[in-house]
Design a protein around this motif. Structure first.
Motif, short mmCIF file in Angstrom:
data_model
loop_
_atom_site.label_atom_id
_atom_site.label_comp_id
_atom_site.label_asym_id
_atom_site.label_seq_id
_atom_site.Cartn_x
_atom_site.Cartn_y
_atom_site.Cartn_z
N PHE A 63 0.82 -1.21 0.00
CA PHE A 63 0.00 0.00 0.00
C PHE A 63 0.85 1.26 0.00
N ASN A 64 2.07 1.19 0.53
CA ASN A 64 2.95 2.35 0.48
C ASN A 64 3.75 2.42 -0.81
N LEU A 65 4.13 1.25 -1.33
CA LEU A 65 4.95 1.21 -2.54
C LEU A 65 4.15 1.55 -3.79
N ALA A 66 2.91 1.09 -3.86
CA ALA A 66 2.09 1.27 -5.06
C ALA A 66 1.94 2.73 -5.47
N PRO A 67 1.56 3.66 -4.55
CA PRO A 67 1.40 5.05 -4.97
C PRO A 67 2.72 5.72 -5.38
#
Length: 282
Positions: free
Chosen positions: A50-54
């Motif tokens: 969830f942190n890496l995707a954006p």
């Protein structure tokens, strides 16, 4: 994600960020703290999906592509580490130790069915068979590594290394098919091609070996790569000269290139090669 994968992920992320022209402050704005990205790139922490995707989305980079590259990089490093440890046993032609290691690695794969275990077991068996061609291979390992190589769509350094090291487990037709694909895609090194020609020579597939050596001639050989140049000339002499001339030329090559440098063990290996394998009818 293990420590190696974590480090590779951070390094890849750092490379992508630099290539996309983002500073840490620009990229982190509204998503994470700059210190978190710095720690991730340094390999001290890992980021959740969830942190890496954006962050990747902001850089217009596919999350799937990112994870695939991390996995490939990790596999390459692990395989290289395995080869470094296995090389000394292979170079010494220590057949009992080679057989023991192969059996142990096969047992590991049969237990965990892990990709790393597969390529390590297949490599060990293949290299053992290159020393003792009567060595009986493991049918399951042979089948699985063959299936894997047939499914390869992109031939990176890892895939080429696996093919090169496991070629003694493959049929001549499969080796020929893959070699043509590698030449066409320009994904293979000169030494890898020479090693395949060596295998075909040992199997007395002389015409195919000659075709591969001819392909190597079309590549620009590194003048400082003495091993590649030596083996290329050695194989070319065997395949293009009559037996008597090839034996004399190669002995001169061995004496001038290997024994003069103090590589007596390696020199002896190539001398044995000429007595062990039949010369083609030229």
């Amino acid at each position: 994600m293990d420590r190696l994968s974590k480090t590779n992920a951070g390094q890849l992320f750092h490379k992508i960020r630099n290539n996309r022209g983002f500073s840490v402050a620009q990229l982190s704005s509204g998503i994470l703290s700059p210190s978190t990205i710095n720690k991730f790139e340094a390999g001290t922490i890992q980021l959740s999906f969830f942190n890496l995707a954006p962050l990747l989305q902001k850089m217009d980079y596919s999350l799937d592509d990112f994870y695939n590259q991390v996995q490939t990089s990790s596999a390459s490093a692990s395989y290289r580490k395995f080869l470094d440890g296995f090389e000394s046993i292979y170079q010494e032609n220590d057949l009992p130790t080679l057989k023991k290691a192969s059996q142990e690695l096969c047992a590991v794969y049969e237990k965990d069915q892990n990709f790393q275990s597969l390529i390590q077991a297949a490599t060990a068996i293949s290299l053992t068979k290159s020393v003792d061609q009567s060595y009986e291979t493991n049918p399951l390992i042979t089948q699985r590594i063959t299936e894997y190589l047939l499914k390869v769509n992109y031939w990176g350094k890892l895939e080429v290394a696996i093919f090169n090291n496991c070629s003694f487990l493959l049929t001549s037709q499969m080796v020929k098919t893959i070699t043509k694909e590698l030449i066409y895609s320009q994904s293979v090194s000169a030494l890898a091609l020479i090693n395949v020609a060596d295998l075909m020579y040992q199997r007395q597939e002389y015409q195919l070996a000659k075709e591969i050596v001819k392909q190597v001639e079309n590549l620009r050989l590194n003048q400082n790569d003495l091993v590649t140049r030596f083996k290329f000339l050695f194989m070319k002499n065997l395949l293009t000269l009559d037996a008597s001339t090839a034996r004399v030329r190669n002995q001169q090559l061995i004496d001038g290139s290997l024994r003069s440098l103090g590589s007596n063990s390696l020199a002896s290996t190539f001398e044995v090669y000429m007595t062990k394998h039949s010369f083609p009818n030229t």
